[in-house]
Design a protein around this motif. Sequence first.
Motif, PDB file in Angstrom:
ATOM      1  N   SER A 107       0.623  -1.179  -0.011  1.00 40.03           N
ATOM      2  CA  SER A 107       0.106  -0.017  -0.003  1.00 40.03           C
ATOM      3  C   SER A 107       0.886   1.339   0.050  1.00 40.03           C
ATOM      4  CB  SER A 107      -0.895   0.013   1.161  1.00 40.03           C
ATOM      5  OG  SER A 107      -0.247   0.395   2.379  1.00 40.03           O
ATOM      6  N   ILE A 108       2.073   1.063   0.550  1.00 37.55           N
ATOM      7  CA  ILE A 108       3.052   2.047   0.668  1.00 37.55           C
ATOM      8  C   ILE A 108       3.235   2.736  -0.827  1.00 37.55           C
ATOM      9  CG2 ILE A 108       5.474   2.798   1.001  1.00 37.55           C
ATOM     10  CD1 ILE A 108       3.359   2.600   3.428  1.00 37.55           C
ATOM     11  N   VAL A 109       3.243   1.901  -1.883  1.00 40.11           N
ATOM     12  CA  VAL A 109       3.319   2.576  -3.341  1.00 40.11           C
ATOM     13  C   VAL A 109       1.990   3.308  -3.556  1.00 40.11           C
ATOM     14  CG1 VAL A 109       3.634   1.747  -5.680  1.00 40.11           C
ATOM     15  CG2 VAL A 109       4.502   0.277  -3.841  1.00 40.11           C
ATOM     16  N   GLY A 110       0.895   2.920  -2.987  1.00 38.61           N
ATOM     17  CA  GLY A 110      -0.274   3.828  -3.292  1.00 38.61           C
ATOM     18  C   GLY A 110      -0.298   4.913  -2.156  1.00 38.61           C
ATOM     19  N   PHE A 111       0.498   5.289  -1.171  1.00 39.80           N
ATOM     20  CA  PHE A 111       0.387   5.986  -0.284  1.00 39.80           C
ATOM     21  C   PHE A 111       0.132   7.359  -0.348  1.00 39.80           C
ATOM     22  CE2 PHE A 111       2.558   8.444   3.580  1.00 39.80           C
ATOM     23  CZ  PHE A 111       1.993   7.746   4.545  1.00 39.80           C
ATOM     24  N   ASN A 112       0.579   7.842  -1.418  1.00 37.90           N
ATOM     25  CA  ASN A 112       0.377   9.475  -1.805  1.00 37.90           C
ATOM     26  C   ASN A 112      -0.994   9.349  -2.162  1.00 37.90           C
ATOM     27  OD1 ASN A 112       0.991  12.092  -2.776  1.00 37.90           O
ATOM     28  ND2 ASN A 112       0.727  11.358  -4.907  1.00 37.90           N
ATOM     29  N   GLN A 113      -1.675   8.610  -2.962  1.00 32.29           N
ATOM     30  CA  GLN A 113      -2.950   8.496  -3.363  1.00 32.29           C
ATOM     31  C   GLN A 113      -3.983   8.553  -2.115  1.00 32.29           C
ATOM     32  OE1 GLN A 113      -4.064   9.668  -6.134  1.00 32.29           O
ATOM     33  NE2 GLN A 113      -2.951   8.641  -7.810  1.00 32.29           N
ATOM     34  N   ILE A 114      -3.423   7.692  -1.349  1.00 30.11           N
ATOM     35  CA  ILE A 114      -4.313   7.241  -0.167  1.00 30.11           C
ATOM     36  C   ILE A 114      -4.160   8.757   0.903  1.00 30.11           C
ATOM     37  CG2 ILE A 114      -4.670   5.995   2.189  1.00 30.11           C
ATOM     38  CD1 ILE A 114      -3.564   3.500   0.526  1.00 30.11           C
ATOM     39  N   VAL A 115      -3.097   9.155   1.196  1.00 33.21           N
ATOM     40  CA  VAL A 115      -3.042  10.232   2.188  1.00 33.21           C
ATOM     41  C   VAL A 115      -3.248  11.472   1.717  1.00 33.21           C
ATOM     42  CG1 VAL A 115      -1.668   8.762   3.808  1.00 33.21           C
ATOM     43  CG2 VAL A 115      -0.547  10.625   2.240  1.00 33.21           C
ATOM     44  N   ASN A 116      -2.943  11.797   0.344  1.00 33.28           N
ATOM     45  CA  ASN A 116      -2.972  13.082  -0.229  1.00 33.28           C
ATOM     46  C   ASN A 116      -4.241  13.377  -1.038  1.00 33.28           C
ATOM     47  OD1 ASN A 116      -0.827  14.684   0.965  1.00 33.28           O
ATOM     48  ND2 ASN A 116       0.727  13.437  -0.420  1.00 33.28           N
TER      49      ASN A 116
ATOM     50  N   ALA B 214      -2.931   6.047  10.689  1.00 38.32           N
ATOM     51  CA  ALA B 214      -3.511   7.003  11.660  1.00 38.32           C
ATOM     52  C   ALA B 214      -2.980   8.268  11.851  1.00 38.32           C
ATOM     53  CB  ALA B 214      -3.323   6.018  12.853  1.00 38.32           C
ATOM     54  N   HIS B 215      -1.773   8.654  11.512  1.00 39.32           N
ATOM     55  CA  HIS B 215      -1.101   9.883  11.740  1.00 39.32           C
ATOM     56  C   HIS B 215      -1.729  11.033  10.908  1.00 39.32           C
ATOM     57  CE1 HIS B 215       1.935  12.752  12.714  1.00 39.32           C
ATOM     58  NE2 HIS B 215       2.273  12.865  11.365  1.00 39.32           N
ATOM     59  N   TYR B 216      -2.319  10.433   9.529  1.00 40.13           N
ATOM     60  CA  TYR B 216      -2.981  11.458   8.679  1.00 40.13           C
ATOM     61  C   TYR B 216      -4.350  11.751   8.942  1.00 40.13           C
ATOM     62  CZ  TYR B 216       1.005  11.490   5.478  1.00 40.13           C
ATOM     63  OH  TYR B 216       2.420  11.836   4.964  1.00 40.13           O
ATOM     64  N   PRO B 217      -4.770  12.968   8.863  1.00 39.17           N
ATOM     65  CA  PRO B 217      -6.139  13.178   8.970  1.00 39.17           C
ATOM     66  C   PRO B 217      -6.875  12.919   7.672  1.00 39.17           C
ATOM     67  CG  PRO B 217      -4.909  15.278   8.817  1.00 39.17           C
ATOM     68  CD  PRO B 217      -3.820  14.169   8.613  1.00 39.17           C
ATOM     69  N   GLY B 218      -8.259  12.451   8.096  1.00 40.99           N
ATOM     70  CA  GLY B 218      -9.114  11.977   6.864  1.00 40.99           C
ATOM     71  C   GLY B 218      -9.181  10.788   6.777  1.00 40.99           C
ATOM     72  N   LEU B 219      -8.557   9.827   7.637  1.00 45.42           N
ATOM     73  CA  LEU B 219      -8.767   8.557   7.368  1.00 45.42           C
ATOM     74  C   LEU B 219      -9.500   7.586   8.921  1.00 45.42           C
ATOM     75  CD1 LEU B 219      -5.275   7.650   6.156  1.00 45.42           C
ATOM     76  CD2 LEU B 219      -7.511   7.676   4.748  1.00 45.42           C
TER      77      LEU B 219
ATOM     78  N   GLU C 183     -18.769   7.228   5.092  1.00 48.89           N
ATOM     79  CA  GLU C 183     -18.283   8.052   4.035  1.00 48.89           C
ATOM     80  C   GLU C 183     -17.112   8.413   3.787  1.00 48.89           C
ATOM     81  OE1 GLU C 183     -20.595   9.398   1.887  1.00 48.89           O
ATOM     82  OE2 GLU C 183     -22.402   8.141   2.604  1.00 48.89           O
ATOM     83  N   ASP C 184     -16.341   7.760   4.502  1.00 49.35           N
ATOM     84  CA  ASP C 184     -14.926   8.042   4.748  1.00 49.35           C
ATOM     85  C   ASP C 184     -14.083   7.049   4.203  1.00 49.35           C
ATOM     86  OD1 ASP C 184     -14.780  10.853   5.776  1.00 49.35           O
ATOM     87  OD2 ASP C 184     -16.137   9.904   7.280  1.00 49.35           O
ATOM     88  N   PRO C 185     -12.725   7.482   3.753  1.00 52.14           N
ATOM     89  CA  PRO C 185     -11.808   6.373   3.445  1.00 52.14           C
ATOM     90  C   PRO C 185     -11.300   5.468   4.837  1.00 52.14           C
ATOM     91  CG  PRO C 185     -10.791   8.400   3.319  1.00 52.14           C
ATOM     92  CD  PRO C 185     -12.317   8.765   3.570  1.00 52.14           C
TER      93      PRO C 185
END
Lengths: 343, 321
Positions: B85-94, B134-139, B161-163
């Motif tokens: 999932s780290i390869v998709g990390f940017n898309q997940i968190v940003n 968990a560090h990132y807001p919005g998840l 309704e959230d990721p």
Amino acid sequence: MVSSVLSRETGAEAASRRESYIEAYRWMLLARTLDDKFASLYRAGKLQGGVFLGRGQEALSVAAGLALRKGDVFAPLIRDLAGRLAFGEPVVDAVRTYYGSALGPMRGRDGNVHRGRPREGLLPMISHLGAMISVVNGVLFARRMKGVAGTVGVASIGDGATSTGSFHEAINQAAVEKLPLVLVIANNQYAYSTFTDRQFACQALVDKAPGYGVTGWTVNGTDLADCLDVLTSAVARARGGGGPQLVEAHLLRLCGHGEHDDAGYVDPRLKSSEMGRDCLKVAEEFLLKQDWAGRDQLQHWRGESIEKVDQTVAQVQREAGPDPYREDWCALASKHLSEPHPS
Amino acid sequence: MSATYLEAIREAQARALAEDPRVFIYGQDVGAFGGAFKATKNLAKEFPGRVIDAPISEDAIVGLAVGAAIDGLRPIVEMQFADFSIVGFNQIVNQAATLFWRTHVPCPITFRLPCGGTSGSGPFHSQSLETVYAHYPGLVVMTPATVEDAYGMLLAAVTLEDPVIFCEHKLLYYHLKADKLPTEALPVGKARIARVGRDLTIVTYSAMLHEALVVAEELAGEGTEVEVVDLRTVKPLDTDTVMASVARTGRLLAVGESWPWGGVTAEIVARVTSEGFNLLDAPPQRLNAKDTPVPFHPNLWKAHRPTAGTIAAAARNLVRM
């Protein structure tokens, strides 16, 4: 290319081409006028954050915006004001987002070029621009899954984004899924300060198209007629089931990366080459030469654009900024799952 | 019908697909093959066109899910391993995690992350990444420890309704069984007291819950009553349940399988210390994996993560403080 088209077309087609050209020019003019306003507001210290202009890229941008229709999807890059306006973004959205107005689509939470209305098909970019391509894929994928036919998505990137992994993954994904994606690469020779010879080693970016199994197009980004012709054709081909289309436009960025950048690194030889022509001036000369508009008409349109821009800026300047005490500080749609904030 | 943790995940997805036409599954090998762990076994056949193989492109997989969510669908993304999932990390968190905040358009995506170590899996098929997300807001970050929660929380994730980062522990896939799948579930974000005790609170989640329960049983034989709190969802973190337990026991040991620097266990200790310092009879303790990549050899792997043995030692030490 224009003359060969002229020789074949009927009177009605010629009239329609003239109309499209004029419409495109007027969006370009409005975009340039608004960009110039943003630049002067920035220099006057009235705008927070960066200001990113589309100077020199309006012809390509407007052609992409006009080739799309309501219900389509557009993920613009930072120099796509003309395309945004042509696609339907109100001027006031742009101004409010630059000012961070609470009434704008991003409500002060994001600014300047990071704006959009996702539900209306205008996707708000994240700064990692290549990442927007697969998001366009996703909307197109969803439309197909829901049985909605005829949607096209344009993702707009620069030469720099073609070096990202996201670009590769997304264009390959679109090809595998045969999605109606039109990927427009504005090859403006510089990604920030880095010239193309430090960005890629292929002859032309369009050469990547066959490698991905998609159709490739090349367009002269300084020539509005060529841009309208190629973008209309590429979008029509995607809409007709032709799968992803990759368009490489050759042009030169006629400004800094942002208004903070004096672009002193741009090769003067490029500036004086044909690629360094200002597409807006080229379009004006074409209008005059074709006798599609006179100097008075051009002046009138300029006046209209300035009035529209000045009115909107004056309106937004009176609007309140977002109030941190009324902000809910909740990043989740599920408000009840929000983490408490220690006071 | 009895079900394993893995079958519960498969059944939850089958039910989500059956009940909501907006749901689809996208990921590597999830189609006819049924997934690397068979979590989507037969689903492609049962739900034609809705369980779709993706190229090995985590960035584009997540990007596509975001676009589909914007357009009203509810994607379930299977990451073959949490590590990828780290390869998709940017898309997940940003991208996914910022969308609602920026635009007010929700981004309902369930990211299934097979996580945690299994013997012999090595550094790139063993990671526990709940702390990072968990560090990132919005998840929302879920870490189910039981068959019932694997089922109920996955269904809940799809309706949010959230990721959601849904951390499913690979070690639990086959060994954990329940007599039947639950018909009701605790609300998302609510922790559960897995065992009641009065001398010491162990707060944990996911596979470490079972290690903690072994310890509680063992220490009961020595006269120490351990209370075990299963967080279920690490974000949001149910601070109230943790504080209430510490108020009863006066002693806190937070246990997690992810790496020690910062993270879930540090967050628990920080909250209890700052909000409930007066409840504590001893310094709060935490136990995590060692600060190295996850090792390959079983001897090393077993010593890398917390186990019933190391948790018991930490618990005994804490009771003596």
